[in-house]
Scaffold this motif. Structure first.
Motif, PDB file in Angstrom:
ATOM      1  N   LYS A 196      37.238  36.883  -9.791  1.00  0.00           N
ATOM      2  CA  LYS A 196      38.629  36.480 -10.053  1.00  0.00           C
ATOM      3  C   LYS A 196      39.239  37.263 -11.216  1.00  0.00           C
ATOM      4  O   LYS A 196      40.421  37.575 -11.218  1.00  0.00           O
ATOM      5  CB  LYS A 196      38.652  34.990 -10.455  1.00  0.00           C
ATOM      6  CG  LYS A 196      38.733  34.048  -9.287  1.00  0.00           C
ATOM      7  CD  LYS A 196      39.104  32.671  -9.799  1.00  0.00           C
ATOM      8  CE  LYS A 196      38.311  31.624  -9.061  1.00  0.00           C
ATOM      9  NZ  LYS A 196      38.146  30.375  -9.751  1.00  0.00           N
ATOM     10  N   LEU A 197      38.412  37.529 -12.217  1.00  0.00           N
ATOM     11  CA  LEU A 197      38.927  38.152 -13.442  1.00  0.00           C
ATOM     12  C   LEU A 197      39.022  39.671 -13.349  1.00  0.00           C
ATOM     13  O   LEU A 197      39.713  40.304 -14.147  1.00  0.00           O
ATOM     14  CB  LEU A 197      38.040  37.794 -14.633  1.00  0.00           C
ATOM     15  CG  LEU A 197      37.901  36.302 -14.953  1.00  0.00           C
ATOM     16  CD1 LEU A 197      36.857  36.083 -16.035  1.00  0.00           C
ATOM     17  CD2 LEU A 197      39.242  35.728 -15.397  1.00  0.00           C
ATOM     18  N   HIS A 198      38.259  40.235 -12.405  1.00  0.00           N
ATOM     19  CA  HIS A 198      38.199  41.705 -12.305  1.00  0.00           C
ATOM     20  C   HIS A 198      38.531  42.131 -10.885  1.00  0.00           C
ATOM     21  O   HIS A 198      37.635  42.436 -10.099  1.00  0.00           O
ATOM     22  CB  HIS A 198      36.789  42.196 -12.695  1.00  0.00           C
ATOM     23  CG  HIS A 198      36.351  41.745 -14.047  1.00  0.00           C
ATOM     24  ND1 HIS A 198      35.644  40.576 -14.243  1.00  0.00           N
ATOM     25  CD2 HIS A 198      36.545  42.278 -15.272  1.00  0.00           C
ATOM     26  CE1 HIS A 198      35.421  40.425 -15.535  1.00  0.00           C
ATOM     27  NE2 HIS A 198      35.953  41.436 -16.185  1.00  0.00           N
ATOM     28  N   PRO A 199      39.842  42.145 -10.561  1.00  0.00           N
ATOM     29  CA  PRO A 199      40.245  42.389  -9.179  1.00  0.00           C
ATOM     30  C   PRO A 199      39.762  43.722  -8.623  1.00  0.00           C
ATOM     31  O   PRO A 199      39.550  43.842  -7.430  1.00  0.00           O
ATOM     32  CB  PRO A 199      41.783  42.350  -9.243  1.00  0.00           C
ATOM     33  CG  PRO A 199      42.140  42.434 -10.690  1.00  0.00           C
ATOM     34  CD  PRO A 199      40.983  41.913 -11.464  1.00  0.00           C
ATOM     35  N   ASP A 200      39.583  44.711  -9.503  1.00  0.00           N
ATOM     36  CA  ASP A 200      39.193  46.025  -8.983  1.00  0.00           C
ATOM     37  C   ASP A 200      37.784  46.426  -9.431  1.00  0.00           C
ATOM     38  O   ASP A 200      37.469  47.602  -9.541  1.00  0.00           O
ATOM     39  CB  ASP A 200      40.220  47.089  -9.402  1.00  0.00           C
ATOM     40  CG  ASP A 200      40.641  46.954 -10.859  1.00  0.00           C
ATOM     41  OD1 ASP A 200      39.961  46.220 -11.611  1.00  0.00           O
ATOM     42  OD2 ASP A 200      41.640  47.577 -11.259  1.00  0.00           O
ATOM     43  N   MET A 201      36.934  45.408  -9.684  1.00  0.00           N
ATOM     44  CA  MET A 201      35.568  45.732 -10.101  1.00  0.00           C
ATOM     45  C   MET A 201      34.572  44.905  -9.306  1.00  0.00           C
ATOM     46  O   MET A 201      34.945  43.967  -8.615  1.00  0.00           O
ATOM     47  CB  MET A 201      35.409  45.502 -11.598  1.00  0.00           C
ATOM     48  CG  MET A 201      36.146  46.555 -12.398  1.00  0.00           C
ATOM     49  SD  MET A 201      36.387  46.056 -14.089  1.00  0.00           S
ATOM     50  CE  MET A 201      35.549  47.327 -14.945  1.00  0.00           C
ATOM     51  N   ASN A 202      33.302  45.232  -9.485  1.00  0.00           N
ATOM     52  CA  ASN A 202      32.266  44.629  -8.675  1.00  0.00           C
ATOM     53  C   ASN A 202      31.075  44.258  -9.572  1.00  0.00           C
ATOM     54  O   ASN A 202      30.546  45.107 -10.287  1.00  0.00           O
ATOM     55  CB  ASN A 202      31.889  45.685  -7.616  1.00  0.00           C
ATOM     56  CG  ASN A 202      30.740  45.264  -6.760  1.00  0.00           C
ATOM     57  OD1 ASN A 202      29.655  44.943  -7.249  1.00  0.00           O
ATOM     58  ND2 ASN A 202      30.970  45.267  -5.471  1.00  0.00           N
ATOM     59  N   HIS A 203      30.686  42.990  -9.488  1.00  0.00           N
ATOM     60  CA  HIS A 203      29.650  42.472 -10.394  1.00  0.00           C
ATOM     61  C   HIS A 203      28.329  43.213 -10.230  1.00  0.00           C
ATOM     62  O   HIS A 203      27.651  43.546 -11.214  1.00  0.00           O
ATOM     63  CB  HIS A 203      29.462  40.975 -10.120  1.00  0.00           C
ATOM     64  CG  HIS A 203      28.808  40.252 -11.241  1.00  0.00           C
ATOM     65  ND1 HIS A 203      27.524  39.773 -11.154  1.00  0.00           N
ATOM     66  CD2 HIS A 203      29.234  39.927 -12.480  1.00  0.00           C
ATOM     67  CE1 HIS A 203      27.201  39.181 -12.289  1.00  0.00           C
ATOM     68  NE2 HIS A 203      28.225  39.254 -13.117  1.00  0.00           N
ATOM     69  N   GLU A 204      27.994  43.473  -8.974  1.00  0.00           N
ATOM     70  CA  GLU A 204      26.722  44.140  -8.693  1.00  0.00           C
ATOM     71  C   GLU A 204      26.708  45.545  -9.305  1.00  0.00           C
ATOM     72  O   GLU A 204      25.712  45.986  -9.875  1.00  0.00           O
ATOM     73  CB  GLU A 204      26.562  44.233  -7.187  1.00  0.00           C
ATOM     74  CG  GLU A 204      25.133  44.105  -6.744  1.00  0.00           C
ATOM     75  CD  GLU A 204      25.050  44.227  -5.242  1.00  0.00           C
ATOM     76  OE1 GLU A 204      25.949  43.718  -4.530  1.00  0.00           O
ATOM     77  OE2 GLU A 204      24.087  44.860  -4.796  1.00  0.00           O
ATOM     78  N   ASN A 205      27.853  46.213  -9.175  1.00  0.00           N
ATOM     79  CA  ASN A 205      27.932  47.562  -9.735  1.00  0.00           C
ATOM     80  C   ASN A 205      27.767  47.533 -11.255  1.00  0.00           C
ATOM     81  O   ASN A 205      27.131  48.405 -11.842  1.00  0.00           O
ATOM     82  CB  ASN A 205      29.271  48.205  -9.358  1.00  0.00           C
ATOM     83  CG  ASN A 205      29.275  49.674  -9.714  1.00  0.00           C
ATOM     84  OD1 ASN A 205      28.322  50.378  -9.408  1.00  0.00           O
ATOM     85  ND2 ASN A 205      30.316  50.114 -10.395  1.00  0.00           N
ATOM     86  N   ARG A 206      28.344  46.490 -11.873  1.00  0.00           N
ATOM     87  CA  ARG A 206      28.236  46.387 -13.332  1.00  0.00           C
ATOM     88  C   ARG A 206      26.765  46.221 -13.731  1.00  0.00           C
ATOM     89  O   ARG A 206      26.285  46.858 -14.653  1.00  0.00           O
ATOM     90  CB  ARG A 206      29.059  45.189 -13.821  1.00  0.00           C
ATOM     91  CG  ARG A 206      29.354  45.271 -15.304  1.00  0.00           C
ATOM     92  CD  ARG A 206      30.782  44.911 -15.570  1.00  0.00           C
ATOM     93  NE  ARG A 206      31.169  45.029 -16.940  1.00  0.00           N
ATOM     94  CZ  ARG A 206      32.048  45.935 -17.375  1.00  0.00           C
ATOM     95  NH1 ARG A 206      32.570  46.819 -16.563  1.00  0.00           N
ATOM     96  NH2 ARG A 206      32.399  45.945 -18.643  1.00  0.00           N
ATOM     97  N   ILE A 207      26.052  45.373 -13.009  1.00  0.00           N
ATOM     98  CA  ILE A 207      24.632  45.171 -13.317  1.00  0.00           C
ATOM     99  C   ILE A 207      23.862  46.478 -13.085  1.00  0.00           C
ATOM    100  O   ILE A 207      23.014  46.859 -13.896  1.00  0.00           O
ATOM    101  CB  ILE A 207      24.042  44.023 -12.469  1.00  0.00           C
ATOM    102  CG1 ILE A 207      24.713  42.712 -12.891  1.00  0.00           C
ATOM    103  CG2 ILE A 207      22.523  43.932 -12.633  1.00  0.00           C
ATOM    104  CD1 ILE A 207      24.250  41.493 -12.144  1.00  0.00           C
ATOM    105  N   ASN A 208      24.214  47.181 -12.015  1.00  0.00           N
ATOM    106  CA  ASN A 208      23.547  48.465 -11.760  1.00  0.00           C
ATOM    107  C   ASN A 208      23.808  49.463 -12.882  1.00  0.00           C
ATOM    108  O   ASN A 208      22.917  50.214 -13.273  1.00  0.00           O
ATOM    109  CB  ASN A 208      23.986  49.049 -10.410  1.00  0.00           C
ATOM    110  CG  ASN A 208      23.333  48.300  -9.269  1.00  0.00           C
ATOM    111  OD1 ASN A 208      22.271  47.684  -9.443  1.00  0.00           O
ATOM    112  ND2 ASN A 208      23.958  48.328  -8.107  1.00  0.00           N
TER     113      ASN A 208
END
Ligand code: SAM
Ligand code: SF4
Ligand code: FES
Length: 347
Positions: A168-180
């Motif tokens: 919800k907070l990061h419309p153009d981002m991806n949680h999995e990618n951040r962890i990667n």
């Protein structure tokens, strides 16, 4: 019960998610929690405070994190991008004030070429300073090139481990990618910094407990915890924001579970409480990141309102923070401030 849990955390440096959530949900034991974190800080990282000079080198950003004043869709902000030579010049001045680490921070995007960033890192390394980059999500190749150029640390907050909330907070981002990205950074041999925003709309004590467990699991060397402060030029302008108190509690628990890491007393904490950084330093923190950006750029790097030091100079801030640190009987470190590992991470 919580009192017992704090004693357990102080002794074993381990708590379950439920136990962490119980402490976070209980206001009565705050003092015990903060004192325990202060003892563990002294025992494992000592009385030295590491100063990292923060260069906010560009407020251009291609992302749209809904809480942040630098988000792409905020048209109410004069944008800037410092020239590589200006960034190197600010770093040089900071080193002359005694900083042994520079943190280079900006919005995310390709506003500088990879070659520009490599040049900046190489030149600053010649000044005999450690370098932390905080420039967001990059490709593995880019992280590798910056590391080879001499960058020592990388700061990339997970912001929240609650996947739905993250989306919800990061419309153009991806949680999995951040962890990667975090895993790649660690794999490449950087000191890994991450952390969370406290008081995001919809965030629960359970999810904050999950954040603390995540910090341990990912093997972080530094954790920055700060309150979310609503910015009127963002979609979250009418939200309540995070409290100083809850931010301190999450920080203190992080110290209890990760005794030997570096933990900054964050600028956002001082923005909510005039003594915020000193209180944080006495509740588990051992790092401060004074601003070494010169001139009008300090005010233009406007993540949230009430940012401290916007009208001060790097020289003034350096003297100010040194005085404050001495005032609580702590010392300013003279070394680079790398983590001295006592505990190995599991992963
Ligand atoms: N763009 C890079 C990134 O996102 O990792 C680095 C710069 S970004 C401005 C640094 C941090 O600022 C973010 O990790 C976020 O936690 C924090 N931040 C942004 N908006 C904020 C707000 N309204 N209140 C408190 N902290 C905020
Ligand atoms: Fe850009 Fe970082 Fe702000 Fe997100 S938090 S909008 S990536 S500067
Ligand atoms: Fe900037 Fe105190 S640290 S004025």
């Amino acid at each position: 019960m919580s009192d017992f849990l704090i004693k357990k955390a102080e002794k074993e440096h381990n708590l379950t998610g439920d136990e962490l959530a119980e402490i976070l949900g209980n206001d009565e034991i705050n003092r015990n929690l903060l004192d325990a974190a202060n003892r563990i800080r002294e025992k494992y990282v000592g009385n030295d405070v590491h100063l990292r000079g923060l260069v906010e080198f560009s407020n251009l950003c291609s992302k749209n994190c809904v809480y942040c004043g630098l988000r792409k869709d905020n048209k109410n902000l004069k944008r800037y991008k410092l020239k590589p030579e200006t960034i190197i010049d600010f770093a040089q001045k900071a080193v002359s004030y005694g900083y042994k680490t520079l943190v280079l921070q900006s919005g995310e995007g390709d506003f500088y070429t990879t070659e520009d960033m490599i040049h900046i890192v190489r030149e600053i390394k010649k000044l005999d300073a450690a370098i932390t980059l905080s420039i967001g999500e990059k490709t593995e190749e880019e992280y590798k090139l910056f590391r080879q150029a001499g960058a020592d640390r990388f700061l990339l907050r997970i912001e929240t481990t609650d996947k739905q909330l993250y989306k919800k907070l990061h419309p153009d981002m991806n949680h999995e990618n951040r962890i990667n990205c975090l895993k790649t950074i660690r794999k490449l041999g950087y000191e890994l910094g991450t952390g969370s925003l406290i008081g995001l709309p919809g965030q629960t004590v359970e999810s904050l407990a999950g954040d603390i467990l995540f910090f341990k699991e990912i093997g972080a060397d530094m954790i920055g915890i700060g309150p979310f402060i609503p910015n009127r030029d963002t979609p979250l302008k009418d939200e309540k924001g995070g409290s100083f108190e809850m931010s301190l509690k999450v920080m203190a628990l992080t110290r209890l579970l990760l005794p030997d890491i570096n933990i900054p007393a964050t600028t956002a904490m001082e923005s909510l409480n005039p003594q915020g950084r000193l209180i944080a330093l006495q509740s588990g923190a051992n790092v401060v990141m004074p601003n070494v950006t010169e001139g009008e750029y300090r005010a233009l790097y406007k993540l949230y309102p009430g940012k401290i030091c916007i009208n001060d100079t790097p020289a003034h801030c350096r003297g100010c923070i040194t005085g404050k640190i001495h005032g609580i009987n702590r010392t300013v470190s003279k070394d680079y401030g790398f983590r001295k590992k006592i505990f190995q991470s599991k992963s």
